[in-house]
Design a protein around this motif. Structure first.
Motif, PDB file in Angstrom:
ATOM      1  N   GLN A  66       0.868  -1.220  -0.122  1.00 58.21           N
ATOM      2  CA  GLN A  66       0.017  -0.037  -0.096  1.00 58.21           C
ATOM      3  C   GLN A  66       0.770   1.261   0.021  1.00 58.21           C
ATOM      4  OE1 GLN A  66      -3.337  -0.570  -0.284  1.00 58.21           O
ATOM      5  NE2 GLN A  66      -3.086  -2.575  -0.356  1.00 58.21           N
ATOM      6  N   VAL A  67       2.080   1.263  -0.574  1.00 60.36           N
ATOM      7  CA  VAL A  67       2.920   2.320  -0.619  1.00 60.36           C
ATOM      8  C   VAL A  67       3.651   2.149  -1.895  1.00 60.36           C
ATOM      9  CG1 VAL A  67       3.256   2.801   2.003  1.00 60.36           C
ATOM     10  CG2 VAL A  67       5.099   1.500   0.691  1.00 60.36           C
ATOM     11  N   PRO A  68       3.961   3.330  -2.287  1.00 65.98           N
ATOM     12  CA  PRO A  68       5.083   3.386  -3.736  1.00 65.98           C
ATOM     13  C   PRO A  68       6.076   2.215  -3.510  1.00 65.98           C
ATOM     14  CG  PRO A  68       4.468   5.552  -3.046  1.00 65.98           C
ATOM     15  CD  PRO A  68       3.911   4.817  -1.983  1.00 65.98           C
ATOM     16  N   TRP A  69       6.226   1.476  -4.381  1.00 70.36           N
ATOM     17  CA  TRP A  69       7.313   0.612  -4.651  1.00 70.36           C
ATOM     18  C   TRP A  69       8.623   1.146  -5.116  1.00 70.36           C
ATOM     19  CZ3 TRP A  69       5.147  -4.916  -5.442  1.00 70.36           C
ATOM     20  CH2 TRP A  69       4.465  -5.333  -4.357  1.00 70.36           C
ATOM     21  N   CYS A  70       8.450   1.897  -6.136  1.00 70.40           N
ATOM     22  CA  CYS A  70       9.328   2.744  -7.084  1.00 70.40           C
ATOM     23  C   CYS A  70       9.437   4.248  -6.736  1.00 70.40           C
ATOM     24  CB  CYS A  70       9.053   2.373  -8.546  1.00 70.40           C
ATOM     25  SG  CYS A  70      10.221   3.116  -9.643  1.00 70.40           S
ATOM     26  N   PHE A  71      10.147   4.831  -6.008  1.00 70.67           N
ATOM     27  CA  PHE A  71      10.060   6.088  -5.511  1.00 70.67           C
ATOM     28  C   PHE A  71      11.465   6.742  -5.732  1.00 70.67           C
ATOM     29  CE2 PHE A  71      11.186   2.846  -2.372  1.00 70.67           C
ATOM     30  CZ  PHE A  71      12.358   3.528  -1.578  1.00 70.67           C
ATOM     31  N   PHE A  72      11.294   8.219  -5.766  1.00 69.72           N
ATOM     32  CA  PHE A  72      12.604   9.211  -6.164  1.00 69.72           C
ATOM     33  C   PHE A  72      13.341   9.138  -5.057  1.00 69.72           C
ATOM     34  CE2 PHE A  72       9.261  10.778  -8.964  1.00 69.72           C
ATOM     35  CZ  PHE A  72       9.879  11.016 -10.021  1.00 69.72           C
ATOM     36  N   PRO A  73      14.661   9.034  -5.282  1.00 68.28           N
ATOM     37  CA  PRO A  73      15.682   9.165  -4.163  1.00 68.28           C
ATOM     38  C   PRO A  73      15.769  10.400  -3.759  1.00 68.28           C
ATOM     39  CG  PRO A  73      16.655   9.209  -6.319  1.00 68.28           C
ATOM     40  CD  PRO A  73      15.340   8.918  -6.489  1.00 68.28           C
ATOM     41  N   ILE A  74      16.570  10.604  -2.421  1.00 68.41           N
ATOM     42  CA  ILE A  74      16.538  12.123  -2.140  1.00 68.41           C
ATOM     43  C   ILE A  74      17.881  12.413  -1.753  1.00 68.41           C
ATOM     44  CG2 ILE A  74      14.425  12.531  -1.292  1.00 68.41           C
ATOM     45  CD1 ILE A  74      14.844  11.456   1.358  1.00 68.41           C
ATOM     46  N   SER A  75      18.363  13.570  -1.663  1.00 67.57           N
ATOM     47  CA  SER A  75      19.889  13.735  -1.687  1.00 67.57           C
ATOM     48  C   SER A  75      20.339  13.352   0.037  1.00 67.57           C
ATOM     49  CB  SER A  75      19.945  15.262  -1.676  1.00 67.57           C
ATOM     50  OG  SER A  75      21.378  15.947  -1.369  1.00 67.57           O
ATOM     51  N   THR A  76      21.490  12.973   0.015  1.00 69.54           N
ATOM     52  CA  THR A  76      22.175  12.440   1.336  1.00 69.54           C
ATOM     53  C   THR A  76      22.629  13.712   1.972  1.00 69.54           C
ATOM     54  OG1 THR A  76      24.046  11.879   0.408  1.00 69.54           O
ATOM     55  CG2 THR A  76      22.485  10.168   0.369  1.00 69.54           C
ATOM     56  N   GLU A  77      22.668  15.119   1.423  1.00 67.37           N
ATOM     57  CA  GLU A  77      23.379  16.064   2.214  1.00 67.37           C
ATOM     58  C   GLU A  77      22.771  16.431   3.511  1.00 67.37           C
ATOM     59  OE1 GLU A  77      23.090  19.584  -0.358  1.00 67.37           O
ATOM     60  OE2 GLU A  77      24.208  18.559  -2.237  1.00 67.37           O
ATOM     61  N   ASP A  78      21.407  15.909   3.676  1.00 66.34           N
ATOM     62  CA  ASP A  78      20.951  16.368   5.006  1.00 66.34           C
ATOM     63  C   ASP A  78      21.140  15.181   6.217  1.00 66.34           C
ATOM     64  OD1 ASP A  78      19.206  14.423   3.926  1.00 66.34           O
ATOM     65  OD2 ASP A  78      17.370  14.986   4.602  1.00 66.34           O
ATOM     66  N   CYS A  79      21.710  14.234   5.725  1.00 66.07           N
ATOM     67  CA  CYS A  79      22.347  13.099   6.546  1.00 66.07           C
ATOM     68  C   CYS A  79      23.310  13.628   7.636  1.00 66.07           C
ATOM     69  CB  CYS A  79      22.602  11.965   5.839  1.00 66.07           C
ATOM     70  SG  CYS A  79      21.267  11.257   4.906  1.00 66.07           S
ATOM     71  N   HIS A  80      22.907  13.354   8.966  1.00 66.07           N
ATOM     72  CA  HIS A  80      24.120  13.848   9.742  1.00 66.07           C
ATOM     73  C   HIS A  80      24.010  13.010  11.163  1.00 66.07           C
ATOM     74  CE1 HIS A  80      20.961  16.118  11.816  1.00 66.07           C
ATOM     75  NE2 HIS A  80      20.477  16.446  10.549  1.00 66.07           N
ATOM     76  N   TYR A  81      24.851  13.173  11.942  1.00 63.83           N
ATOM     77  CA  TYR A  81      24.670  12.609  13.409  1.00 63.83           C
ATOM     78  C   TYR A  81      24.618  13.719  14.278  1.00 63.83           C
ATOM     79  CZ  TYR A  81      25.247   7.597  12.581  1.00 63.83           C
ATOM     80  OH  TYR A  81      25.170   6.242  12.093  1.00 63.83           O
TER      81      TYR A  81
END
Length: 129
Positions: free
Chosen positions: A114-129
């Motif tokens: 019940q969710v999109p199986w094929c979906f747009f990727p998103i930038s990893t620039e916001d990934c942080h600890y």
């Protein structure tokens, strides 16, 4: 403590060290993209960030009232594909194959209905600890 107790203690210590060595800090996207309200506790009150990471969990003490040590999002082949299900933006159509999805330069995961199986990727620039 007798010889039997010493062997038991040694075995338990060895198992503990092996468990710690096997755990590793999750990728930053798997932690920072987890919505605070969706965090599932992975620790105990007062756990340190090092103890939390040694369990293979995420640690973020910046949000009050939610678990600070929590389970990461599921691992994906590409970090750009790691996201909450609610963040998925459809890139295909019902029944799309993984190959067709990949040809569109999109992410594919069919583990949740019940969710999109094929979906747009998103930038990893916001990934942080």
């Amino acid at each position: 403590m007798g010889p039997r107790g010493i062997w038991l203690l040694a075995a338990l210590l060895l198992l503990g060290v092996c468990a710690l060595a096997g755990a590793q800090k999750p990728d930053a996207c798997r932690c920072s993209r987890r919505e605070p309200q969706n965090r599932v506790n992975c620790g105990f009150p007062g756990i340190s960030s090092d103890e939390c990471f040694s369990r293979g969990c995420c640690f973020d003490s910046s949000v009050v009232g939610v678990p600070w040590c929590f389970n990461p999002l599921p691992k994906q082949e590409l970090e750009e594909c790691v996201m909450e299900v609610s963040a998925r933006k459809d890139c295909g159509y019902p029944g799309i194959s993984p190959e067709e999805c990949e040809s569109r330069k999109c992410c594919f995961s069919d583990t949740i209905r019940q969710v999109p199986w094929c979906f747009f990727p998103i930038s990893t620039e916001d990934c942080h600890y």
